[in-house]
Design a protein around this motif. Structure first.
Motif, PDB file in Angstrom:
ATOM      1  N   LEU A 198       0.828  -1.202   0.000  1.00  0.00           N
ATOM      2  CA  LEU A 198       0.000   0.000   0.000  1.00  0.00           C
ATOM      3  C   LEU A 198       0.867   1.259   0.000  1.00  0.00           C
TER       4      LEU A 198
ATOM      5  N   THR B 290       1.124   3.872  -3.103  1.00  0.00           N
ATOM      6  CA  THR B 290       0.808   5.277  -2.847  1.00  0.00           C
ATOM      7  C   THR B 290       1.933   6.175  -3.343  1.00  0.00           C
TER       8      THR B 290
ATOM      9  N   GLU C 212       1.995   6.326  -7.149  1.00  0.00           N
ATOM     10  CA  GLU C 212       0.910   7.091  -7.751  1.00  0.00           C
ATOM     11  C   GLU C 212       1.034   8.587  -7.531  1.00  0.00           C
TER      12      GLU C 212
END
Length: 72
Positions: free
Chosen positions: A61, A65, A68
């Motif tokens: 995760l 993150t 992105e």
């Protein structure tokens, strides 16, 4: 008619959640005096795998993150 149905459904959710939390608290209070069981190899393996899966998930995760985020 639809607002009345929605309000009734929301009221039922509140009642269900209240009963659920009451049951969980009751189970917790009942189990406080019980001795902790010793886990066998299957239980220890399961908990170790769950911890590893959680750590890998958090790393994935965080990596996704960061991947992105816009560069400029």
């Amino acid at each position: 008619m639809l607002p009345a149905i929605v309000l009734a459904a929301e009221a039922m959710v509140v009642v269900w959640f209240t009963v659920f939390i009451t049951m969980m608290v009751s189970m917790y209070l009942d189990s406080r005096s019980l001795p902790l069981p010793r886990l066998d190899i299957a239980g220890r393996t399961f908990l170790g795998s769950a911890k590893l899966a959680f750590a890998v998930g958090m790393l994935a995760l965080a990596g996704l993150t960061i991947f992105e985020l816009p560069v400029s």
